[in-house]
Design a protein around this motif. Structure first.
Motif: not given
Length: 229
Positions: A30-34, A60-65, A1-9, A188-191
């Motif tokens: 997803a599948g990347r390192m930020l 603003g909001a933080v959303a996953v998928d 299972m993969t997910s994307s994460l979006v931080v919106d304003r 989805c990796v955030v460092l």
């Protein structure tokens, strides 16, 4: 299972009228390192805590998928894993117990928790220290224990806050390889890091300064946007 994460304003405040983050937007794939970089006090930890549902944005909001996070419990149920900068370990428990108790709390059977704990501690080179109390471990070993706990949870989103700060060069390389392996399996990796070499190992970089964000390096083949005022 993969997910994307979006931080919106997103704007985050600890004190009313004094934003720590101002109008920050970024999409982590997803599948990347930020990498999230910036000087001390720039808001790196605050951004990861907002991504993890620990902090509620003022705007603003933080959303996953595509679905906004309500709070930390909601984030946990959606497999958002945070490895905090302060490691969050119980000093009166062993390294192994610190990992196992979190896994069981997240629905692992005792047997699966024991197996995943042993595997993750081996990954970070702590098999020999599994039975030691956390208070007996060095700072770097404690940090690796926290990393092992995060890896064992196999999150769809993995947020890592300054997790290489206490590590020597060899262990830093090993941990970055483990984060890359998490991305390769679809996480989805955030460092968040002040380490330029660690940031360079990521696929994209968001730089924070005085609460504002600038995307200084985008993913090569995935859409990412960032803004700040």
């Amino acid at each position: 299972m993969t997910s994307s994460l979006v931080v919106d304003r997103v704007t985050v405040e600890y004190t009313a009228g004094a934003p720590v983050l101002r109008d920050v937007s970024v999409a982590a794939a997803a599948g990347r390192m930020l990498a999230v970089t910036g000087p001390s006090g720039a808001g790196k930890s605050t951004l990861l805590r907002a991504m993890a549902g620990v902090l509620r944005p003022v705007t603003g909001a933080v959303a996953v998928d595509g679905r906004p996070l309500r709070d930390r419990d909601d984030a946990v149920s959606r497999r958002v894993v945070l490895i905090p900068q302060d490691n969050g370990l119980a000093t009166i428990l062993t390294a192994s117990e610190n990992v196992q108790v979190v896994l069981v709390a997240n629905g692992f059977s005792p047997e699966d928790a024991r197996r995943a704990t042993a595997e993750s501690l081996e990954q970070v080179g702590l098999s020999a220290q599994a039975g030691q109390l956390v208070e007996e471990l060095s700072g770097g070993q404690q940090q690796r224990t926290a990393i092992a706990r995060g890896l064992a949870l196999s999150g769809a989103v993995l947020l890592a806050d300054e997790i290489t700060s206490e590590l020597d060069a060899a262990n830093r390389t090993k941990v970055l390889e483990l984060l890359r392996a998490e991305a390769d399996r679809g996480a989805c990796v955030v460092l968040a890091t002040h380490d330029l070499e660690a940031a360079a190992a990521c696929d994209a970089e968001l730089h924070l300064l005085d609460g504002a964000a600038e995307l200084v390096r985008a993913y090569a083949s995935a859409p990412v946007t960032a803004s700040g005022s």
